[in-house]
Design a protein around this motif. Structure first.
Motif, PDB file in Angstrom:
ATOM      1  N   UNK A  72       0.841  -1.205   0.000  1.00 51.29           N
ATOM      2  CA  UNK A  72       0.000   0.000   0.000  1.00 51.29           C
ATOM      3  C   UNK A  72       0.875   1.254   0.000  1.00 51.29           C
ATOM      4  N   UNK A  73       1.930   1.241   0.812  1.00 54.21           N
ATOM      5  CA  UNK A  73       2.835   2.385   0.857  1.00 54.21           C
ATOM      6  C   UNK A  73       3.447   2.629  -0.521  1.00 54.21           C
ATOM      7  N   UNK A  74       3.945   1.576  -1.177  1.00 53.06           N
ATOM      8  CA  UNK A  74       4.542   1.714  -2.508  1.00 53.06           C
ATOM      9  C   UNK A  74       3.517   2.224  -3.518  1.00 53.06           C
ATOM     10  N   UNK A  75       2.288   1.746  -3.426  1.00 53.17           N
ATOM     11  CA  UNK A  75       1.234   2.148  -4.353  1.00 53.17           C
ATOM     12  C   UNK A  75       0.857   3.619  -4.174  1.00 53.17           C
ATOM     13  N   UNK A  76       0.860   4.124  -2.944  1.00 46.24           N
ATOM     14  CA  UNK A  76       0.476   5.507  -2.678  1.00 46.24           C
ATOM     15  C   UNK A  76       1.644   6.482  -2.744  1.00 46.24           C
ATOM     16  N   UNK A  77       2.834   6.038  -2.344  1.00 43.64           N
ATOM     17  CA  UNK A  77       3.977   6.946  -2.254  1.00 43.64           C
ATOM     18  C   UNK A  77       4.469   7.390  -3.629  1.00 43.64           C
ATOM     19  N   UNK A  78       4.595   6.486  -4.573  1.00 44.26           N
ATOM     20  CA  UNK A  78       5.125   6.837  -5.889  1.00 44.26           C
ATOM     21  C   UNK A  78       4.297   7.925  -6.583  1.00 44.26           C
ATOM     22  N   UNK A  79       2.966   7.793  -6.655  1.00 45.79           N
ATOM     23  CA  UNK A  79       2.189   8.866  -7.292  1.00 45.79           C
ATOM     24  C   UNK A  79       2.268  10.201  -6.527  1.00 45.79           C
ATOM     25  N   UNK A  80       2.315  10.124  -5.209  1.00 52.09           N
ATOM     26  CA  UNK A  80       2.409  11.358  -4.414  1.00 52.09           C
ATOM     27  C   UNK A  80       3.737  12.070  -4.671  1.00 52.09           C
TER      28      UNK A  80
END
Length: 178
Positions: A72-80
């Protein structure tokens, strides 16, 4: 920190550019006792203050430790991070300009009152004012001056929580000026 793409936010008293750089940091707990997360910020190149200042589309991501926390962190962090890297620096630069223009103290009494009314102790107030005088060569007058003093005092805190607390208080002052 993206040190290859400076953002100029005005001029310093000596006429040189006042440069900032975008950056981010992540945190985690080895034992899962705290959330994992990420925050973005601007780093002032002149004195290396770590200023956590409000920016357009600022995102702080925190995730409770669970089975799927890492993905979840990888999925949300990259776009942010992509949004932050590609966002306009104009709101940030305008916020700096507004804070520099907002004169809040002209006398020693005004300086003390300004900080004391915002929850700073007498000792903190004296240290912030002394630090601005020592580092900038003059007493603080604008919101920007006080923010710089607060974040400079934060550098000397040995505990990260104490540093982040002071920097968050500086951020509130800056946000109100913008």
């Amino acid at each position: 920190v993206d040190d290859l793409n400076p953002i100029e936010a005005g001029r310093l008293p000596d006429g040189s550019p006042d440069l900032y750089f975008r950056g981010f940091y992540c945190w985690n707990s080895e034992v899962g006792a705290k959330t994992l997360g990420m925050a973005s910020f601007y780093l002032r190149a002149v004195c290396q203050n770590r200023n956590l200042w409000g920016v357009e589309d600022f995102e702080e991501i925190t995730i409770r430790h669970s089975k799927y926390a890492a993905s979840r962190f990888a999925h949300e962090a990259a776009p942010a991070l992509t949004r932050f890297a590609n966002s306009s620096s104009l709101p940030f630069v305008n916020g700096i300009r507004a804070a520099r223009e907002k004169i809040v103290a002209r006398s020693d009494e005004d300086r003390s009152d300004f900080l004391r009314k915002r929850g700073f102790s007498k000792a903190e107030t004296a240290k912030i004012i002394e630090t601005v005088l020592a580092e900038e060569g003059r007493k603080p007058e604008s919101v920007f001056d006080f923010v710089q003093g607060i974040t400079a005092v934060a550098r000397d805190k040995t505990q990260q929580d104490a540093r982040l607390d002071l920097e968050a208080r500086a951020k509130k002052l800056l946000d109100r000026a913008a």
